[in-house]
Design a protein around this motif. Structure first.
Motif, PDB file in Angstrom:
ATOM      1  N   ASP A 131       0.857  -1.191   0.000  1.00 49.14           N
ATOM      2  CA  ASP A 131       0.000   0.000   0.000  1.00 49.14           C
ATOM      3  C   ASP A 131       0.886   1.232   0.000  1.00 49.14           C
ATOM      4  O   ASP A 131       1.613   1.473   0.960  1.00 49.14           O
ATOM      5  CB  ASP A 131      -0.903  -0.015   1.242  1.00 49.14           C
ATOM      6  CG  ASP A 131      -1.930   1.111   1.225  1.00 49.14           C
ATOM      7  OD1 ASP A 131      -1.875   1.962   0.309  1.00 49.14           O
ATOM      8  OD2 ASP A 131      -2.791   1.138   2.136  1.00 49.14           O
ATOM      9  N   GLU A 172      -1.899  -1.310  -3.575  1.00 46.97           N
ATOM     10  CA  GLU A 172      -2.975  -0.407  -3.173  1.00 46.97           C
ATOM     11  C   GLU A 172      -2.535   1.051  -3.361  1.00 46.97           C
ATOM     12  O   GLU A 172      -1.452   1.434  -2.922  1.00 46.97           O
ATOM     13  CB  GLU A 172      -3.304  -0.702  -1.700  1.00 46.97           C
ATOM     14  CG  GLU A 172      -4.546  -0.030  -1.182  1.00 46.97           C
ATOM     15  CD  GLU A 172      -4.898  -0.554   0.221  1.00 46.97           C
ATOM     16  OE1 GLU A 172      -4.507  -1.700   0.562  1.00 46.97           O
ATOM     17  OE2 GLU A 172      -5.547   0.187   0.969  1.00 46.97           O
ATOM     18  N   ASP A 221      -7.969   2.864  -3.031  1.00 50.16           N
ATOM     19  CA  ASP A 221      -8.422   3.108  -1.660  1.00 50.16           C
ATOM     20  C   ASP A 221      -8.776   4.590  -1.485  1.00 50.16           C
ATOM     21  O   ASP A 221      -9.950   4.958  -1.535  1.00 50.16           O
ATOM     22  CB  ASP A 221      -7.352   2.652  -0.661  1.00 50.16           C
ATOM     23  CG  ASP A 221      -7.797   2.808   0.783  1.00 50.16           C
ATOM     24  OD1 ASP A 221      -8.983   3.120   1.027  1.00 50.16           O
ATOM     25  OD2 ASP A 221      -6.961   2.611   1.697  1.00 50.16           O
ATOM     26  N   ALA A 258     -11.193  -0.784  -2.388  1.00 53.18           N
ATOM     27  CA  ALA A 258     -11.193  -0.900  -0.925  1.00 53.18           C
ATOM     28  C   ALA A 258     -12.392  -0.132  -0.372  1.00 53.18           C
ATOM     29  O   ALA A 258     -12.646   1.009  -0.758  1.00 53.18           O
ATOM     30  CB  ALA A 258      -9.898  -0.322  -0.346  1.00 53.18           C
ATOM     31  N   GLY A 281     -11.042  -2.336   3.728  1.00 56.16           N
ATOM     32  CA  GLY A 281      -9.937  -1.483   4.177  1.00 56.16           C
ATOM     33  C   GLY A 281     -10.131  -1.086   5.621  1.00 56.16           C
ATOM     34  O   GLY A 281     -10.999  -1.614   6.317  1.00 56.16           O
TER      35      GLY A 281
END
Ligand SMILES: [Mg+2]
Length: 374
Positions: free
Chosen positions: A193, A219, A244, A266, A295
């Motif tokens: 991420d 991510e 996200d 997410a 998430g």
């Protein structure tokens, strides 16, 4: 049943020593959150939680208290909390943005709807599609020795799925992921991420190198200003891209779908202004042939319970393929609820009691109440 009052409670809960975390957005050392009691004329009290992070949604704890008291309370007082859709409309009309404050009200109303009917929230959402929710743990963007020590701590505890934070220095990002993969071996899944931290050019180059480490997903490799940049990064890598920060609302989800900018969206109730918002995004993802992943904003017990009810009820939140971030209480010194949730090491369970199935721990509330606020 009618809502008669909203009671926001600002709290400040430290993360556990050694579990403070670091991302491209900065360090997370303590959590200035707001708990919410929604009082009704039936004597039932619904529980909500707003997990506030200024660098994430632009919301602050004092701002959330003011919004709940001055804007959202007048919009919902007198309404029946069991009409959760109506509550969502009222809250949406009264206030732009502020998803985490809105989610606190919405989850408290799901809690009340469940308590009033004697059913857990997941039953009200259509029932279970899975018995338990596979979950992962998150290694912050620390130097290699600290990141490896943290990953070892999680793996020794039985974790099977890891997410490694990247998005700062690209060379160190690659070294961190390489070291965690070497430690974990081939059986453990590893996602990354970047929290918006890379430029598109850096993202393309770094993801190319990371492909060697069997990465489950990448991510939010780049920022949110231009979703086309995310689409370009996706086109340049074989690693599935998860959006996200780019997906707070159903409208943003639709834009991501139109542009082909992600493989996975997410979702979680706080970011999406409530469980209904996450479900709306999940429906868009399903219709487009994408999936969602749960998430997190490092929730405490109440908001994690809301995530668990959503996670067991929503088929599109594909935790079997992309294990969820059902981990917030594990990182904090307190969860603010009387009975711990079952979280890990491999599976998380939704509570079985009516509503969200959790009770507020008033002793913890007194201990962690943020007394700097009036
Ligand atoms: Mg993220």
């Amino acid at each position: 049943m009618k809502i008669i009052a909203l009671e926001p409670i600002p709290i400040l809960v430290p993360l556990k020593q050694g579990l403070t975390t670091k991302t491209a957005h900065g360090e997370h050392i303590d959590s200035p959150y707001v708990l919410l009691k929604v009082h009704t004329d039936a004597g039932l009290v619904g529980l909500g939680e707003a997990t506030l992070a200024p660098r994430w949604s632009g919301e602050t704890s004092p701002g959330c208290v003011a919004v709940l008291r001055d804007v959202l309370a007048p919009a919902v007082i007198g309404a029946d909390p069991r009409d959760v859709r109506d509550i969502g409309l009222r809250v949406g009309k009264a206030l732009r943005l502020n998803p985490f404050a809105k989610a606190a009200v919405e989850m408290a109303c799901w809690d009340l709807a469940g308590k009033a009917s004697g059913l857990p929230v997941y039953r009200l959402l259509g029932g279970r599609v899975r018995a338990a929710v596979p979950m992962k743990m998150v290694v912050g963007a620390f130097d290699v020795p600290r990141a490896v020590a943290l990953a070892k701590r999680f793996l020794d505890g039985g974790t099977r799925h890891l997410k490694v934070k990247v998005g700062l220095d690209p060379t160190q990002d690659i070294e961190r992921v390489r070291a965690v993969r070497e430690l974990a071996g081939p059986e453990i899944t590893i996602g990354i991420d970047a929290n918006c931290g890379w430029s598109p050019a850096t993202a393309r180059r770094v993801l190319q190198e990371l492909q060697a480490f069997d990465i489950l997903f990448a991510e939010q490799p780049v920022g949110t200003d231009d979703p086309r940049a995310l689409a370009e990064v996706r086109a340049a890598t074989t690693i599935p891209i998860m959006a996200d920060e780019s997906v707070f609302t159903p409208q943003q989800a639709l834009e991501i779908v139109r542009l082909g900018a992600a493989d996975i969206l997410a979702v979680y109730p706080g970011k999406n202004a409530g469980i209904s918002g996450s479900l709306a995004i999940a429906e868009i993802a399903a219709a487009a042939g994408l999936c969602c992943s749960m998430g997190s904003n490092l929730e405490l017990g109440i908001a994690t319970a809301a995530m668990l009810h959503l996670a067991v009820a929503c088929p599109t939140i594909d935790s079997e393929s992309y294990p969820g971030d059902l981990l917030g209480p594990l990182y904090h010194e307190a969860d603010m609820i009387t009975e711990r949730l079952t979280l890990g090491p491999e599976l998380a369970l939704a509570p079985e009691g009516p509503g969200l199935g959790v009770e507020l721990d008033e002793d913890q509330v007194e201990r962690f109440r943020d007394r700097s606020q009036p």
